[in-house]
Design a protein around this motif. Structure first.
Motif, PDB file in Angstrom:
ATOM      1  N   ASN A   1       0.827  -1.196   0.000  1.00  0.00           N
ATOM      2  CA  ASN A   1       0.000   0.000   0.000  1.00  0.00           C
ATOM      3  C   ASN A   1       0.867   1.254   0.000  1.00  0.00           C
ATOM      4  O   ASN A   1       0.391   2.341  -0.278  1.00  0.00           O
ATOM      5  CB  ASN A   1      -0.911  -0.007   1.230  1.00  0.00           C
ATOM      6  CG  ASN A   1      -2.220   0.663   0.942  1.00  0.00           C
ATOM      7  OD1 ASN A   1      -2.589   0.808  -0.219  1.00  0.00           O
ATOM      8  ND2 ASN A   1      -2.891   1.084   1.972  1.00  0.00           N
TER       9      ASN A   1
ATOM     10  N   ASP B   1     -14.289   4.726  -9.487  1.00  0.00           N
ATOM     11  CA  ASP B   1     -14.052   3.356  -9.008  1.00  0.00           C
ATOM     12  C   ASP B   1     -12.604   2.920  -9.241  1.00  0.00           C
ATOM     13  O   ASP B   1     -12.034   2.207  -8.420  1.00  0.00           O
ATOM     14  CB  ASP B   1     -15.014   2.368  -9.684  1.00  0.00           C
ATOM     15  CG  ASP B   1     -16.394   2.393  -9.035  1.00  0.00           C
ATOM     16  OD1 ASP B   1     -16.476   2.858  -7.878  1.00  0.00           O
ATOM     17  OD2 ASP B   1     -17.365   1.961  -9.669  1.00  0.00           O
TER      18      ASP B   1
ATOM     19  N   SER C   1      -9.966   2.049  -6.140  1.00  0.00           N
ATOM     20  CA  SER C   1      -9.348   0.728  -6.008  1.00  0.00           C
ATOM     21  C   SER C   1      -7.920   0.844  -5.489  1.00  0.00           C
ATOM     22  O   SER C   1      -7.389  -0.098  -4.910  1.00  0.00           O
ATOM     23  CB  SER C   1      -9.403  -0.039  -7.333  1.00  0.00           C
ATOM     24  OG  SER C   1      -8.484   0.485  -8.261  1.00  0.00           O
ATOM     25  N   GLY C   2      -7.306   2.018  -5.658  1.00  0.00           N
ATOM     26  CA  GLY C   2      -5.960   2.227  -5.134  1.00  0.00           C
ATOM     27  C   GLY C   2      -5.905   2.189  -3.617  1.00  0.00           C
ATOM     28  O   GLY C   2      -4.837   2.075  -3.022  1.00  0.00           O
TER      29      GLY C   2
ATOM     30  N   ILE D   1      -7.777  -0.045  -1.800  1.00  0.00           N
ATOM     31  CA  ILE D   1      -8.053  -1.389  -1.305  1.00  0.00           C
ATOM     32  C   ILE D   1      -6.731  -2.077  -1.020  1.00  0.00           C
ATOM     33  O   ILE D   1      -5.805  -2.027  -1.808  1.00  0.00           O
ATOM     34  CB  ILE D   1      -8.858  -2.186  -2.356  1.00  0.00           C
ATOM     35  CG1 ILE D   1     -10.190  -1.494  -2.598  1.00  0.00           C
ATOM     36  CG2 ILE D   1      -9.081  -3.619  -1.885  1.00  0.00           C
ATOM     37  CD1 ILE D   1     -11.013  -2.128  -3.698  1.00  0.00           C
ATOM     38  N   TYR D   2      -6.661  -2.716   0.127  1.00  0.00           N
ATOM     39  CA  TYR D   2      -5.443  -3.423   0.487  1.00  0.00           C
ATOM     40  C   TYR D   2      -5.803  -4.740   1.156  1.00  0.00           C
ATOM     41  O   TYR D   2      -6.492  -4.761   2.168  1.00  0.00           O
ATOM     42  CB  TYR D   2      -4.584  -2.565   1.415  1.00  0.00           C
ATOM     43  CG  TYR D   2      -3.314  -3.239   1.820  1.00  0.00           C
ATOM     44  CD1 TYR D   2      -2.263  -3.347   0.929  1.00  0.00           C
ATOM     45  CD2 TYR D   2      -3.178  -3.788   3.086  1.00  0.00           C
ATOM     46  CE1 TYR D   2      -1.100  -3.989   1.279  1.00  0.00           C
ATOM     47  CE2 TYR D   2      -2.012  -4.427   3.454  1.00  0.00           C
ATOM     48  CZ  TYR D   2      -0.976  -4.524   2.548  1.00  0.00           C
ATOM     49  OH  TYR D   2       0.176  -5.168   2.893  1.00  0.00           O
ATOM     50  N   GLY D   3      -5.382  -5.845   0.566  1.00  0.00           N
ATOM     51  CA  GLY D   3      -5.702  -7.153   1.123  1.00  0.00           C
ATOM     52  C   GLY D   3      -7.126  -7.549   0.767  1.00  0.00           C
ATOM     53  O   GLY D   3      -7.931  -6.723   0.349  1.00  0.00           O
ATOM     54  N   SER D   4      -7.431  -8.868   0.942  1.00  0.00           N
ATOM     55  CA  SER D   4      -8.718  -9.374   0.472  1.00  0.00           C
ATOM     56  C   SER D   4      -9.842  -9.270   1.498  1.00  0.00           C
ATOM     57  O   SER D   4     -10.541 -10.233   1.747  1.00  0.00           O
ATOM     58  CB  SER D   4      -8.571 -10.834   0.039  1.00  0.00           C
ATOM     59  OG  SER D   4      -7.457 -10.974  -0.781  1.00  0.00           O
ATOM     60  N   GLY D   5     -10.017  -8.126   2.113  1.00  0.00           N
ATOM     61  CA  GLY D   5     -11.121  -7.972   3.064  1.00  0.00           C
ATOM     62  C   GLY D   5     -12.438  -7.802   2.335  1.00  0.00           C
ATOM     63  O   GLY D   5     -12.488  -7.668   1.126  1.00  0.00           O
ATOM     64  N   MET D   6     -13.538  -7.839   3.100  1.00  0.00           N
ATOM     65  CA  MET D   6     -14.842  -7.646   2.474  1.00  0.00           C
ATOM     66  C   MET D   6     -15.170  -6.158   2.449  1.00  0.00           C
ATOM     67  O   MET D   6     -15.588  -5.588   3.440  1.00  0.00           O
ATOM     68  CB  MET D   6     -15.906  -8.389   3.271  1.00  0.00           C
ATOM     69  CG  MET D   6     -15.735  -9.882   3.228  1.00  0.00           C
ATOM     70  SD  MET D   6     -16.994 -10.725   4.157  1.00  0.00           S
ATOM     71  CE  MET D   6     -16.424 -10.448   5.815  1.00  0.00           C
ATOM     72  N   ILE D   7     -14.935  -5.551   1.299  1.00  0.00           N
ATOM     73  CA  ILE D   7     -15.285  -4.137   1.205  1.00  0.00           C
ATOM     74  C   ILE D   7     -16.288  -4.008   0.075  1.00  0.00           C
ATOM     75  O   ILE D   7     -15.949  -4.232  -1.067  1.00  0.00           O
ATOM     76  CB  ILE D   7     -14.096  -3.245   0.814  1.00  0.00           C
ATOM     77  CG1 ILE D   7     -12.851  -3.701   1.554  1.00  0.00           C
ATOM     78  CG2 ILE D   7     -14.390  -1.785   1.046  1.00  0.00           C
ATOM     79  CD1 ILE D   7     -11.619  -3.660   0.711  1.00  0.00           C
ATOM     80  N   SER D   8     -17.518  -3.693   0.390  1.00  0.00           N
ATOM     81  CA  SER D   8     -18.432  -3.475  -0.707  1.00  0.00           C
ATOM     82  C   SER D   8     -18.717  -1.985  -0.851  1.00  0.00           C
ATOM     83  O   SER D   8     -19.261  -1.544  -1.830  1.00  0.00           O
ATOM     84  CB  SER D   8     -19.710  -4.265  -0.509  1.00  0.00           C
ATOM     85  OG  SER D   8     -20.108  -4.196   0.822  1.00  0.00           O
TER      86      SER D   8
ATOM     87  N   HIS E   1     -17.061   2.114   0.013  1.00  0.00           N
ATOM     88  CA  HIS E   1     -15.956   2.924   0.495  1.00  0.00           C
ATOM     89  C   HIS E   1     -16.472   3.964   1.470  1.00  0.00           C
ATOM     90  O   HIS E   1     -17.591   4.447   1.353  1.00  0.00           O
ATOM     91  CB  HIS E   1     -15.259   3.602  -0.673  1.00  0.00           C
ATOM     92  CG  HIS E   1     -14.427   2.657  -1.482  1.00  0.00           C
ATOM     93  ND1 HIS E   1     -13.235   2.165  -1.030  1.00  0.00           N
ATOM     94  CD2 HIS E   1     -14.626   2.091  -2.684  1.00  0.00           C
ATOM     95  CE1 HIS E   1     -12.727   1.349  -1.929  1.00  0.00           C
ATOM     96  NE2 HIS E   1     -13.560   1.273  -2.951  1.00  0.00           N
TER      97      HIS E   1
END
Lengths: 251, 280
Positions: A73, A94, A98-99, A101-108, A110
């Protein structure tokens, strides 16, 4: 001036092919390095090593400060534009978000803070009016600015740009370097380019990658570096009026 | 007519199947179309026929063997094309025909009459069982939950995989998961329109939606609505003139596409004319 990345005698490549041989370079937090070199010489491979996209066969890559823990990041990345599908149905907002987002968490969704960051970044790059547009509607230069915005929205310590001056006109190139100069006050920058001419007047140092790495801490292109090229390149001299010389084609 | 139709159990089942097909195909189809995986999906569809043949031969519900076969070939394509030197489209071509070949072999080896074979090839929304409906309900729920929870990441990976990798996202894991969901969606929708036509349920609504919006989320939503309209129109046509529902559904969808495209062209011309007029 403190060290943020240390690359030590790295050998790297794809499958069984070794592309980079014994490459070492230290990157400091106020660097502005231009990477030049022939096609297939390993410029992108070096970037991939720093980005963690490929693991070196041998050698060490060390990160310092906050790059150590949240490396990905804290490194902003602008890939080559031809790797991206221009018709993908996504809006500029969008792409830029996306810049963050870090790691595969559940973010639906922002957060408001994220959206404000996106707004500020758009403004900073000078494309405030493009946020709601689909990327398919953008020109090459606008697209490059969007990708730059995505790369810097997370306030990285190191910004890596892979040939940002392809697909764009001269006017944009000027603007780009102005923005990069400004950004260099906050972050270290590595830029890969074919255009040896203009780059040397903006960057602080130049590294030449052709299987191995030649790195002199200056922005003057040496004869040795030029010798690694076998194709015509643009040469710029540091006189009163900069002028372009085209080196003779040998093959 | 509607009230009269609803009295029949098979009609309510087929209406439900139409709704559920629109939801699952609307979601997965958008992923397939935007990632340019249409050929790959065609490969999975046809490969799953191998599973159907095996199911008939060993005497269990072909849906299960088709699902297993479909998922394995989907993951196989992803694995082989990522880890080896073989080109992805060649792998797809091989699996596509291999699955069909296996299916044909087993169907012919199965002694006696093979029930419902035609419904797998051409689809038959009217013979959808309550069990099929339950499977489709589960699939739709899984898809909705998965896409709601991971929408940003799915969008991010679909748009720019390499960049997603630099942000520490498990791109490989998501690719495999989504691939498995693509296979499941295809197999469960084969009953509705058949192997030969299922690819159109995954692409036509999206192409229509893409005329009106350039936003991933909106393409999903509009595709679902268009899928619904197409399914209902197709059902009515199928009932009225007694033809397989698969064909009539696809026919309806293509008609909608043509109408939508014409409206778009006319609208553009009209806007252009108005603009010229204003300039004077």
């Amino acid at each position: 001036m403190s060290k943020i990345v240390e690359i030590q005698s790295v050998f790297a490549g794809y499958n069984d092919e070794i592309i980079l041989k014994d490459v070492s370079i230290d990157i400091f937090d106020d660097d502005f390095i231009g990477i030049i070199g022939p096609n297939g010489g390993g410029k992108t491979t070096l970037l991939n090593v720093i980005l963690g996209l490929i693991k070196p066969f041998k050698g060490n890559v060390r990160f310092y400060d906050d790059l150590k823990s949240k490396r990905n990041n804290k490194i902003g990345y602008l890939p080559q534009q031809n790797k991206i599908d221009k018709n993908f149905p996504i809006t500029v907002n969008d792409v830029i978000l996306s810049g963050l987002i870090y790691g595969s968490g559940m973010i639906s969704r922002h957060s408001k803070i994220d959206k404000q960051k996106a707004k500020d970044t758009l403004k900073r790059i000078g494309i405030s009016d493009l946020g709601k547009h689909a990327i398919g509607e953008l020109s090459g230069g606008q697209m490059q600015k969007v990708l730059l915005a995505r790369a810097i929205i997370s306030s990285p310590r190191l910004l890596i740009l892979d040939e940002p001056n392809t697909f764009v006109d001269n006017q944009f190139e000027g603007e780009l370097y102005e923005i990069l100069n400004e950004l260099n006050k906050e972050m270290s920058i590595i830029i890969v380019t074919h255009d040896v001419g203009t780059i040397s007047s903006y960057v602080k140092t130049i590294a030449c990658v052709n299987r191995t790495l030649h790195y002199h801490k200056s922005n003057v292109i040496t004869e040795e570096q030029l010798a690694s090229y076998n194709c015509p390149i643009k040469l710029i001299t540091h006189g009163e009026i900069p002028h372009t010389v085209l080196k003779k084609h040998n093959h | 007519m509607i009230a009269e139709l609803l009295q029949y159990k098979f009609i309510t089942n087929s209406l439900l199947a139409g709704i559920l097909a629109s939801v699952s195909c609307g979601i997965i189809g958008t992923y397939i179309v935007t990632r340019r995986m249409v050929f790959l999906s065609g490969g999975i569809t046809h490969a799953s026929f191998g599973g159907i043949g095996i199911g008939y031969f060993f005497g269990f519900n072909p849906i299960f063997s088709a699902a297993i076969f479909g998922i394995l070939s989907a993951l196989g394509i992803e694995f082989v094309s990522k880890k080896t030197e073989i080109r992805e489209d060649s792998v797809i071509g091989i699996l596509w025909s291999f699955g069909m070949a296996l299916g044909i072999m087993f169907v012919f080896l199965t002694p006696g009459y093979v029930p419902n074979l035609m419904s797998y090839l051409f689809g038959s929304i009217l013979t959808v069982s309550s069990f099929d409906i339950w499977l489709m309900v589960c699939l739709s729920l899984v898809l909705i939950i998965f896409f709601v929870l991971f929408y940003r990441i799915i969008l991010f990976i679909s748009y720019d995989q390499e960049y997603a990798k630099t942000h520490n996202i498990s791109v490989g894991l998501f690719n495999y998961l989504l691939m498995a969901l693509v296979a499941l969606t295809i197999v469960l929708n084969i009953k509705i329109v058949g192997i030969i036509l299922v690819i159109s349920l995954l692409t036509i609504p999206q192409s229509i939606a893409n005329l009106f919006t350039k936003d991933f989320k909106n393409i999903i939503l509009i595709s679902i609505v268009i899928g619904l309209i197409g399914a209902f129109m197709g059902l009515i046509i199928s009932y009225k003139i007694n033809i397989p529902s698969g064909a009539s559904i696809i026919f309806s969808l293509v008609m909608i596409f043509i109408v939508a495209k014409s409206i778009q062209v006319i609208k553009r011309k009209f806007n252009l004319k108005n603009r010229n007029f204003n300039l004077k």
